[in-house]
Design an enzyme around this catalytic site. Structure first.
Site, PDB file in Angstrom:
ATOM      1  N   LYS A 139      -7.400   8.160  -1.392  1.00  0.00           N
ATOM      2  CA  LYS A 139      -8.728   8.570  -0.893  1.00  0.00           C
ATOM      3  C   LYS A 139      -9.230   9.832  -1.592  1.00  0.00           C
ATOM      4  O   LYS A 139      -9.466  10.869  -0.961  1.00  0.00           O
ATOM      5  CB  LYS A 139      -8.693   8.810   0.623  1.00  0.00           C
ATOM      6  CG  LYS A 139      -8.241   7.613   1.449  1.00  0.00           C
ATOM      7  CD  LYS A 139      -8.362   7.882   2.940  1.00  0.00           C
ATOM      8  CE  LYS A 139      -7.921   6.737   3.820  1.00  0.00           C
ATOM      9  NZ  LYS A 139      -6.450   6.507   3.829  1.00  0.00           N
TER      10      LYS A 139
ATOM     11  N   LYS B 286       0.854  -1.201   0.000  1.00  0.00           N
ATOM     12  CA  LYS B 286       0.000   0.000   0.000  1.00  0.00           C
ATOM     13  C   LYS B 286       0.884   1.244   0.000  1.00  0.00           C
ATOM     14  O   LYS B 286       1.779   1.371   0.842  1.00  0.00           O
ATOM     15  CB  LYS B 286      -0.913   0.006   1.225  1.00  0.00           C
ATOM     16  CG  LYS B 286      -1.825   1.239   1.289  1.00  0.00           C
ATOM     17  CD  LYS B 286      -2.869   1.120   2.382  1.00  0.00           C
ATOM     18  CE  LYS B 286      -2.425   1.641   3.723  1.00  0.00           C
ATOM     19  NZ  LYS B 286      -2.293   3.113   3.790  1.00  0.00           N
TER      20      LYS B 286
ATOM     21  N   ARG C  24       3.272  -1.516  10.596  1.00  0.00           N
ATOM     22  CA  ARG C  24       4.422  -1.645  11.491  1.00  0.00           C
ATOM     23  C   ARG C  24       4.759  -3.048  11.981  1.00  0.00           C
ATOM     24  O   ARG C  24       5.956  -3.348  12.143  1.00  0.00           O
ATOM     25  CB  ARG C  24       4.249  -0.664  12.665  1.00  0.00           C
ATOM     26  CG  ARG C  24       4.444   0.786  12.204  1.00  0.00           C
ATOM     27  CD  ARG C  24       3.849   1.780  13.163  1.00  0.00           C
ATOM     28  NE  ARG C  24       2.397   1.739  13.129  1.00  0.00           N
ATOM     29  CZ  ARG C  24       1.607   2.521  13.864  1.00  0.00           C
ATOM     30  NH1 ARG C  24       2.149   3.396  14.702  1.00  0.00           N
ATOM     31  NH2 ARG C  24       0.303   2.433  13.745  1.00  0.00           N
TER      32      ARG C  24
ATOM     33  N   ASP D 200     -13.668  14.699  -4.598  1.00  0.00           N
ATOM     34  CA  ASP D 200     -13.754  15.953  -5.353  1.00  0.00           C
ATOM     35  C   ASP D 200     -14.981  15.853  -6.255  1.00  0.00           C
ATOM     36  O   ASP D 200     -15.764  14.905  -6.118  1.00  0.00           O
ATOM     37  CB  ASP D 200     -12.441  16.148  -6.155  1.00  0.00           C
ATOM     38  CG  ASP D 200     -12.084  17.610  -6.351  1.00  0.00           C
ATOM     39  OD1 ASP D 200     -12.973  18.396  -6.752  1.00  0.00           O
ATOM     40  OD2 ASP D 200     -10.921  17.979  -6.106  1.00  0.00           O
TER      41      ASP D 200
ATOM     42  N   THR E  19     -11.881   5.901  10.531  1.00  0.00           N
ATOM     43  CA  THR E  19     -11.989   5.294  11.871  1.00  0.00           C
ATOM     44  C   THR E  19     -11.431   6.217  12.956  1.00  0.00           C
ATOM     45  O   THR E  19     -11.556   5.927  14.134  1.00  0.00           O
ATOM     46  CB  THR E  19     -11.273   3.935  11.928  1.00  0.00           C
ATOM     47  OG1 THR E  19      -9.995   4.091  11.338  1.00  0.00           O
ATOM     48  CG2 THR E  19     -12.053   2.877  11.206  1.00  0.00           C
TER      49      THR E  19
ATOM     50  N   ASP F 177      -3.442   4.355  -2.008  1.00  0.00           N
ATOM     51  CA  ASP F 177      -4.403   4.789  -0.986  1.00  0.00           C
ATOM     52  C   ASP F 177      -4.402   6.317  -0.903  1.00  0.00           C
ATOM     53  O   ASP F 177      -3.857   6.900   0.027  1.00  0.00           O
ATOM     54  CB  ASP F 177      -3.974   4.152   0.347  1.00  0.00           C
ATOM     55  CG  ASP F 177      -4.851   4.534   1.522  1.00  0.00           C
ATOM     56  OD1 ASP F 177      -6.001   4.952   1.294  1.00  0.00           O
ATOM     57  OD2 ASP F 177      -4.380   4.404   2.663  1.00  0.00           O
TER      58      ASP F 177
HETATM   59  O1  C5P Z   1       1.315   0.292  11.072  1.00  0.00           O
HETATM   60  P1  C5P Z   1      -0.132  -0.048  11.000  1.00  0.00           P
HETATM   61  O2  C5P Z   1      -0.408  -1.537  10.827  1.00  0.00           O
HETATM   62  O3  C5P Z   1      -0.942   0.558  12.117  1.00  0.00           O
HETATM   63  O4  C5P Z   1      -0.596   0.642   9.638  1.00  0.00           O
HETATM   64  C1  C5P Z   1      -1.896   0.580   9.173  1.00  0.00           C
HETATM   65  C2  C5P Z   1      -2.045   1.323   7.884  1.00  0.00           C
HETATM   66  O5  C5P Z   1      -3.429   1.425   7.639  1.00  0.00           O
HETATM   67  C3  C5P Z   1      -1.492   2.750   7.877  1.00  0.00           C
HETATM   68  O6  C5P Z   1      -1.108   3.026   6.528  1.00  0.00           O
HETATM   69  C4  C5P Z   1      -2.674   3.573   8.273  1.00  0.00           C
HETATM   70  O7  C5P Z   1      -2.646   4.869   7.757  1.00  0.00           O
HETATM   71  C5  C5P Z   1      -3.820   2.797   7.611  1.00  0.00           C
HETATM   72  N1  C5P Z   1      -5.113   2.968   8.234  1.00  0.00           N
HETATM   73  C6  C5P Z   1      -5.352   2.698   9.573  1.00  0.00           C
HETATM   74  N2  C5P Z   1      -6.598   2.844  10.086  1.00  0.00           N
HETATM   75  C7  C5P Z   1      -7.573   3.257   9.302  1.00  0.00           C
HETATM   76  C8  C5P Z   1      -7.356   3.523   7.971  1.00  0.00           C
HETATM   77  C9  C5P Z   1      -6.085   3.381   7.451  1.00  0.00           C
HETATM   78  O8  C5P Z   1      -4.469   2.303  10.301  1.00  0.00           O
HETATM   79  N3  C5P Z   1      -8.755   3.351   9.808  1.00  0.00           N
END
Ligand code: C5P
Length: 230
Positions: free
Chosen positions: A62, A33, A210, A65, A119, A60
């Site tokens: 999003k 992503k 992560r 517009d 979220t 991603d």
């Molecule tokens: O590092 P981690 O697993 O928390 O990363 C999750 C990814 O999903 C990040 O790119 C974050 O911006 C994205 N994301 C999220 N929660 C959401 C929407 C997107 O963690 N509700």
């Protein structure tokens, strides 16, 4: 090409850092992503570099517009060969239909999905921007609208996936962040599920950042997640 449900989030501020991680991963076992920060810094070069390494990419960005502008942006993403791209469902039916129609008219197979409600927002935030429905109601409303507008799925939390499965069906994509394998730190995620729980709940794809990208050995972390899913 990968049939895996795993999408690894390359949340890096430079092309070099992103490619350094990509080079430790296997395109047969995950997709990647690319989000707003990396894309704004590196531009289309990051897509070319990842595609050149055999990865399928979820761009991603999003988009939100007027219909013509979003349709053009979605077309541009698809013509760069991305596997998946997304828009905000709150841009409305006409915006989503224009984007879906643009892909179809040009024979572009890129998956188009929508974000329902971020979220990071709570009921009180929705009220502040003039939305009277509660969060769950707004998520359902926008997921239905997304499906009616001809898109293939939504980004949603694993908590929402089970309900959206009954509302929109099995084949409607449910792409779910907030995943924490049992071995991983929670970081700043609030409501988490393990990969297995999220798939059981009806997620079709899992976005994981992560737990893999900050692991000492990213492929070992990926393998541990595959083992949890097996
Ligand atoms: O590092 P981690 O697993 O928390 O990363 C999750 C990814 O999903 C990040 O790119 C974050 O911006 C994205 N994301 C999220 N929660 C959401 C929407 C997107 O963690 N509700």
């Amino acid at each position: 090409m990968s049939e895996s449900p795993l999408i690894i989030a390359l949340d890096y501020p430079s092309l070099d850092a992103a490619l350094c991680m990509a080079d430790q991963l296997d395109p047969a076992r995950c997709r990647l992503k690319v989000g707003k920060e990396l894309y704004t810094r590196s531009g289309p070069a990051v897509l070319e570099a990842l595609h050149g390494r055999g990865f399928e990419v979820f761009l991603d960005l999003k988009f939100h517009d007027i219909p013509n502008t979003v349709a053009g942006a979605v077309q541009a993403a698809a013509e760069q060969g991305v596997w998946m791209v997304n828009v905000h469902a709150s841009g409305g039916r006409k915006m989503m239909e224009a984007a879906a129609e643009r892909l179809e008219k040009n024979g572009l197979a890129t998956h188009l999905i929508a974000v329902t409600v971020l979220t990071s927002l709570q009921d009180s935030d929705l009220q502040e921007v003039g939305l009277s429905d509660n969060l769950a109601g707004q998520v359902e409303r926008l997921a239905r609208l997304t499906q009616q507008s001809g898109l293939q799925g939504v980004v949603c939390s694993a908590q929402e996936a089970a309900h959206l499965k009954t509302v929109c069906g099995d084949r409607f994509l449910k792409v779910t962040p907030g995943i924490r394998p049992s071995f991983a730190a929670v970081n700043d995620q609030q409501r988490i599920m393990t990969p297995n729980e999220a798939m059981q709940a009806g997620s079709t794809h899992l976005v994981i950042g992560r737990p893999v990208t900050q692991a000492v050995d990213p492929m070992e972390a990926l393998a541990a997640i595959e083992a949890e899913l097996a």
